[in-house]
Design a protein around this motif. Structure first.
Motif, short mmCIF file in Angstrom:
data_model
loop_
_atom_site.label_atom_id
_atom_site.label_comp_id
_atom_site.label_asym_id
_atom_site.label_seq_id
_atom_site.Cartn_x
_atom_site.Cartn_y
_atom_site.Cartn_z
N SER A 211 8.58 31.55 -25.53
CA SER A 211 8.33 32.90 -25.03
C SER A 211 9.28 33.91 -25.65
O SER A 211 9.17 35.10 -25.37
CB SER A 211 8.46 32.93 -23.50
OG SER A 211 9.75 32.50 -23.10
N VAL A 212 10.20 33.46 -26.49
CA VAL A 212 11.15 34.34 -27.20
C VAL A 212 10.98 34.10 -28.69
O VAL A 212 10.91 32.95 -29.14
CB VAL A 212 12.59 34.08 -26.75
CG1 VAL A 212 13.56 34.98 -27.50
CG2 VAL A 212 12.72 34.29 -25.24
N TYR A 213 10.93 35.20 -29.45
CA TYR A 213 10.55 35.07 -30.85
C TYR A 213 11.60 34.39 -31.71
O TYR A 213 11.26 33.52 -32.53
CB TYR A 213 10.23 36.45 -31.45
CG TYR A 213 9.96 36.33 -32.93
CD1 TYR A 213 8.81 35.67 -33.38
CD2 TYR A 213 10.86 36.80 -33.88
CE1 TYR A 213 8.57 35.51 -34.74
CE2 TYR A 213 10.62 36.64 -35.23
CZ TYR A 213 9.47 36.00 -35.65
OH TYR A 213 9.24 35.81 -36.99
N THR A 214 12.87 34.74 -31.59
CA THR A 214 13.88 34.22 -32.52
C THR A 214 13.92 32.70 -32.55
O THR A 214 13.87 32.10 -33.64
CB THR A 214 15.26 34.82 -32.20
OG1 THR A 214 15.18 36.24 -32.34
CG2 THR A 214 16.31 34.29 -33.18
N TRP B 93 5.66 36.53 -37.03
CA TRP B 93 5.41 37.28 -35.79
C TRP B 93 3.92 37.24 -35.45
O TRP B 93 3.53 37.16 -34.28
CB TRP B 93 5.90 38.72 -35.92
CG TRP B 93 5.62 39.56 -34.72
CD1 TRP B 93 4.58 40.42 -34.54
CD2 TRP B 93 6.38 39.62 -33.49
NE1 TRP B 93 4.64 41.02 -33.29
CE2 TRP B 93 5.74 40.54 -32.63
CE3 TRP B 93 7.54 38.98 -33.04
CZ2 TRP B 93 6.21 40.84 -31.36
CZ3 TRP B 93 8.01 39.28 -31.76
CH2 TRP B 93 7.36 40.20 -30.94
N GLN C 34 1.05 33.27 -28.10
CA GLN C 34 0.92 33.92 -26.79
C GLN C 34 -0.55 33.94 -26.35
O GLN C 34 -0.89 33.68 -25.19
CB GLN C 34 1.44 35.36 -26.83
CG GLN C 34 2.82 35.56 -27.44
CD GLN C 34 3.86 34.62 -26.88
OE1 GLN C 34 4.06 34.53 -25.68
NE2 GLN C 34 4.53 33.90 -27.76
N GLN D 95 3.91 39.50 -18.34
CA GLN D 95 4.87 39.45 -17.25
C GLN D 95 4.16 39.90 -15.98
O GLN D 95 3.70 41.04 -15.88
CB GLN D 95 6.07 40.36 -17.53
CG GLN D 95 6.95 39.88 -18.67
CD GLN D 95 8.24 40.68 -18.75
OE1 GLN D 95 8.87 40.96 -17.73
NE2 GLN D 95 8.63 41.05 -19.96
N TRP E 32 4.25 44.26 -26.20
CA TRP E 32 5.66 44.30 -26.61
C TRP E 32 6.24 45.69 -26.36
O TRP E 32 7.31 45.84 -25.77
CB TRP E 32 5.79 43.93 -28.09
CG TRP E 32 7.22 43.88 -28.55
CD1 TRP E 32 8.06 42.82 -28.50
CD2 TRP E 32 7.98 44.96 -29.12
NE1 TRP E 32 9.31 43.16 -29.00
CE2 TRP E 32 9.28 44.47 -29.39
CE3 TRP E 32 7.70 46.29 -29.45
CZ2 TRP E 32 10.28 45.26 -29.95
CZ3 TRP E 32 8.69 47.09 -30.00
CH2 TRP E 32 9.97 46.56 -30.25
N LEU F 284 6.14 38.90 -23.25
CA LEU F 284 7.19 37.95 -22.90
C LEU F 284 8.50 38.26 -23.59
O LEU F 284 9.55 38.33 -22.98
CB LEU F 284 6.73 36.53 -23.23
CG LEU F 284 5.59 36.03 -22.34
CD1 LEU F 284 5.24 34.60 -22.69
CD2 LEU F 284 5.97 36.11 -20.86
N ASP F 285 8.44 38.46 -24.91
CA ASP F 285 9.65 38.85 -25.64
C ASP F 285 9.52 40.32 -25.98
O ASP F 285 9.45 40.72 -27.13
CB ASP F 285 9.80 38.01 -26.92
CG ASP F 285 11.15 38.24 -27.60
OD1 ASP F 285 12.03 38.83 -26.96
OD2 ASP F 285 11.29 37.84 -28.76
#
Length: 469
Positions: A147-150, A274, A281, A294, A380, A386-387
């Motif tokens: 849920s986080v891109y990095t 990305w 997602q 969210q 976003w 999410l991120d």
């Protein structure tokens, strides 16, 4: 035994090279037929107007190329199952191949088609072709989707990205017959034509131009909308005229030949990844075009402001870089990425208009709008992804314009009524002295609008609403 026929069901993979389903069809049979379905299945989102225009011309281009391989393309409208069944009957095919899709509605449709046809004795083959890594293959240490891109990007870089396939070797060429003949091009669509070379050859041309010209300045220049340093590959990716694997390996090939470019290539490929992140997602959640990722944003109170929404859509907000972006999109079907963030932020945060209204407008106007990236990027900016961009990050279009369009070249191109303003005022004509406006031939509220919202007070309002969540 008689001649065997295979059917390839094309979707967002309108290319010959690196098309596993097309390869499999050639391997399985003596003759190959191709099908594209404009799906009438109720849950499958129809493309917007600009994307539908691109699709029509992409199908025409692909039809010509498939004919050179001896493959007849047919294009029909209807439910997926009924249309594929009819195509199997018409072609005499006993097997059908396709490349997988990842939207919830599309995946459900494909599963129904697969199960029904298998039960009827049809051989089915499905393949990975349109993302770098399929959504169920990249997981956290706990086995969950990212849920986080990095960390997702770090994990993706450790994946094996298959080498792209060449175009299959064809059989005897045939004469192409026009396809998609029911399409009636809107009167406004002609203006898009000069900006694009649609089709597989156009996609590879765009990639070559970018690698030779735009890539060296990409990490810094990509934020400056007046600079021609972005790849403009997004619509080609959206329709699968080029695959992400082809771009990935082209980038790594360049880095291997010219190691001093490795960092620049890595930055570009992180942006390509990305796109994959948005598809992950899409796959793991409800319809992200309508459902906030969210849950707390489901209770968000949005403003009903049709006049302000219309001003935003028409590029008449009074904020030059936002208006330039909206007008660029209307004229070309495309908008530079940073400007997409600025236009979305103004709508969802300063104006507090539901991000879904903006997502739908982009869906209709962008040639590259797809099921994952269009809503994913809107969420976003709106904060519901999410991120996502943090709720307190609200872009100021004036300071952003002064930073990334320093001399106003982008604004002057798309908002010509401001062309004569000095650089100092081109991003904020509402603050310019009366004599400067007079000399530039501008009458605020007549030749160019006053701002439709106060940036400071609307920022405070947006923060208060977000904190209440």
């Amino acid at each position: 035994m008689g001649e065997r026929t295979a059917l390839v069901w094309l979707r967002n993979d309108l290319r010959l090279a690196d098309n596993p389903a097309l390869h499999a069809a050639f391997d399985a049979a003596d003759r190959v037929a191709a099908l594209y379905v404009h799906q009438s299945d109720p849950d499958v989102r129809a493309p917007g107007g600009a994307a539908r225009w691109w699709l029509h011309h992409s199908l025409a281009d692909l039809n010509e190329e498939l004919a050179k391989l001896g493959v007849r393309l047919s294009v029909h409208t209807g439910s997926a199952l009924d249309t594929v069944r009819a195509a199997l009957k018409d072609s005499g095919a006993t097997s059908v191949f396709w490349n997988r899709r990842y939207g919830p509605a599309e995946a459900r449709t494909d599963l129904v088609v697969e199960n029904m046809l298998r039960a009827e004795g049809v051989d089915i083959g499905t393949f990975a072709a349109n993302v770098l890594a399929e959504p169920w293959t990249v997981k956290t240490g706990a086995g969950n989707p990212f849920s986080v891109y990095t960390p997702f990007w770090k994990a993706l870089k450790g994946q094996h990205i298959p080498t792209p396939l060449p175009a299959p070797k064809g059989r005897s060429p045939i004469k192409p017959i026009p396809v998609d003949t029911d399409y009636r091009q809107p009167r406004w669509a002609g203006k898009l034509t000069p900006y694009w070379h649609i089709g597989e050859a156009g996609a590879h041309e765009a990639l070559a131009v970018f690698i030779d010209g735009g890539l060296p300045d990409y990490p810094q220049g990509r934020d400056f909308p007046a600079r021609a340093v972005t790849s403009r590959l997004s619509p080609h990716l959206r329709f699968g005229e080029i695959s992400p694997r082809q771009i990935w390996h082209a980038g790594h090939g360049l880095a291997a030949r010219e190691p001093h470019r490795a960092e620049t290539v890595d930055k570009f490929l992180s942006e390509l990844a990305w796109r994959d992140f948005n598809y992950h997602q899409l796959y793991h959640r409800e319809d992200i075009a309508t459902v906030p990722m969210q849950g707390k944003y489901a209770t968000m109170t949005w403003r009903d402001a049709p006049g302000e929404l219309a001003a935003w859509q028409q590029g008449r907000t009074g904020f030059p870089i936002v208006d330039a972006g909206m007008r660029e999109m209307w004229a070309t079907g495309f908008m530079q990425n940073r400007v997409r963030m600025l236009t979305a932020s103004l709508l969802a945060k300063n104006l507090l208009i539901d991000w879904r209204r903006g997502e739908q407008w982009f869906w209709d106007c962008l040639v590259d709008a797809d099921d994952a990236n269009n809503p994913g990027n809107w969420q976003w900016v709106a904060g519901s992804g999410l991120d996502a961009s943090p709720y307190f990050r609200i872009f100021n279009p004036v300071t952003q314009g002064e930073r990334f369009d320093v001399e106003g070249a982008y604004v002057r191109q798309w908002v010509p009524e401001l062309a004569k303003l000095p650089d100092q005022w081109v991003q904020q004509p509402f603050a310019a002295p009366a004599d400067v406006l007079r000399q530039a031939g501008i009458v605020l509220g007549q030749t160019y609008p006053q701002p439709i919202v106060d940036l400071k007070t609307s920022r405070v309002r947006a923060l208060e609403v977000a904190r209440e969540l």
